[in-house]
Design a protein around this motif. Sequence first.
Motif, short mmCIF file in Angstrom:
data_model
loop_
_atom_site.label_atom_id
_atom_site.label_comp_id
_atom_site.label_asym_id
_atom_site.label_seq_id
_atom_site.Cartn_x
_atom_site.Cartn_y
_atom_site.Cartn_z
N GLN A 6 0.85 -1.19 0.00
CA GLN A 6 0.00 0.00 0.00
C GLN A 6 0.88 1.23 0.00
N TRP A 7 0.44 2.26 -0.72
CA TRP A 7 1.17 3.51 -0.76
C TRP A 7 0.26 4.63 -0.33
N ARG A 8 0.78 5.51 0.49
CA ARG A 8 0.07 6.74 0.83
C ARG A 8 1.11 7.80 1.11
N LYS A 9 0.65 9.04 1.14
CA LYS A 9 1.56 10.15 1.35
C LYS A 9 0.98 11.07 2.41
N ILE A 10 1.81 11.42 3.37
CA ILE A 10 1.43 12.38 4.40
C ILE A 10 2.46 13.49 4.34
N GLY A 11 2.00 14.69 4.05
CA GLY A 11 2.93 15.80 3.90
C GLY A 11 3.89 15.52 2.76
N LYS A 12 5.17 15.53 3.06
CA LYS A 12 6.21 15.25 2.07
C LYS A 12 6.86 13.89 2.31
N VAL A 13 6.13 12.97 2.94
CA VAL A 13 6.66 11.64 3.24
C VAL A 13 5.82 10.59 2.53
N ASN A 14 6.46 9.79 1.67
CA ASN A 14 5.81 8.62 1.08
C ASN A 14 5.88 7.49 2.09
N ILE A 15 4.78 6.79 2.27
CA ILE A 15 4.74 5.67 3.21
C ILE A 15 4.36 4.42 2.43
N PHE A 16 5.25 3.43 2.46
CA PHE A 16 5.00 2.15 1.83
C PHE A 16 4.70 1.13 2.93
N LEU A 113 6.45 15.61 7.65
CA LEU A 113 5.06 15.16 7.78
C LEU A 113 4.10 16.34 7.81
N ALA A 114 4.56 17.47 8.33
CA ALA A 114 3.69 18.64 8.47
C ALA A 114 3.56 19.43 7.18
N LEU A 115 4.56 19.34 6.32
CA LEU A 115 4.52 20.12 5.08
C LEU A 115 3.49 19.54 4.13
N GLY A 116 2.68 20.40 3.59
CA GLY A 116 1.67 19.96 2.63
C GLY A 116 1.74 20.80 1.38
N GLU A 117 0.90 20.47 0.45
CA GLU A 117 0.82 21.24 -0.79
C GLU A 117 0.00 22.50 -0.53
N PRO A 118 0.26 23.57 -1.28
CA PRO A 118 -0.56 24.78 -1.12
C PRO A 118 -2.00 24.50 -1.51
N THR A 119 -2.92 25.21 -0.90
CA THR A 119 -4.33 25.02 -1.21
C THR A 119 -4.64 25.59 -2.58
N ALA A 121 -6.38 28.08 -3.46
CA ALA A 121 -6.29 29.54 -3.48
C ALA A 121 -4.84 30.02 -3.42
N GLY A 122 -3.91 29.08 -3.31
CA GLY A 122 -2.50 29.45 -3.25
C GLY A 122 -2.06 29.86 -1.86
N GLU A 123 -2.90 29.61 -0.87
CA GLU A 123 -2.56 29.99 0.50
C GLU A 123 -1.64 28.95 1.12
N ARG A 124 -0.83 29.40 2.03
CA ARG A 124 -0.02 28.49 2.83
C ARG A 124 -0.30 28.81 4.29
N ARG A 125 -0.24 27.81 5.10
CA ARG A 125 -0.42 28.04 6.53
C ARG A 125 0.77 28.82 7.06
N ARG A 126 0.47 29.72 7.96
CA ARG A 126 1.55 30.49 8.57
C ARG A 126 2.43 29.59 9.43
N PHE A 127 1.79 28.66 10.13
CA PHE A 127 2.51 27.69 10.94
C PHE A 127 2.11 26.30 10.47
N PRO A 128 3.08 25.45 10.08
CA PRO A 128 2.71 24.12 9.58
C PRO A 128 1.95 23.32 10.64
N ARG A 129 0.99 22.55 10.18
CA ARG A 129 0.23 21.68 11.07
C ARG A 129 1.07 20.46 11.37
N ILE A 130 1.11 20.08 12.62
CA ILE A 130 1.91 18.91 13.01
C ILE A 130 0.97 17.76 13.27
#
Length: 130
Positions: A6-16, A113-119, A121-130
Motif C-alpha cells: 500500500q502507498w500513501r503520502k502524508i505531507g512530504k513523506v511517502n509511506i509504503f 510530515l507537516a509540510l503539505g501542498e498549497p491550497t 487559493a494558493g494559500e499556505r499556513r503560517r505555521f505548519p500543522r503537526i
Amino acid sequence: MVPGFQWRKIGKVNIFGVHGVFANPWVNHKREEMGEILGEDPSRGLLFNVREVERVDRPGAEAILEMARKAPKGGILGHNLSAYFVAEHMNPGEPIPIFERDREAINYFGKELALGEPTEAGERRRFPRI
C-alpha cells in the motif's frame, strides 16, 4: 503468499506499507512498482512499514534498502524479525533508522510530515500543522 503493498503520502513523506511474504518471485515486480511511485511523486522522506511482513528474503531486504536510499530521508517502521533481517543487510554506518514505535518515526520525520501542498487559493499556513 503474494506480498501486499500500500502507498500513501502524508505531507512530504511517502509511506509504503508492506505485508505478507516479501520475497522472490514477487520482489522485482514490487520493486518496479515502488520505483514508479517514487519517480512520479518524489518526496523528502520515505517510510517503510514492515510490521505485517511475515518473511523477507535477501532480495526483499535489498529492495527495501534500495528504495530507502533513494529518498533524502528514509526509515523503516517495525519491531519484528523482518525489520532485523533488513537491518542485517545494511552497510556499516548506513543512516537508515529502524523505528519500533510510530512516535519515533513521527519525531524523525517531523517537519516533512507537516509540510503539505498549497491550497487551491494558493494559500499556505503560517505555521505548519503537526
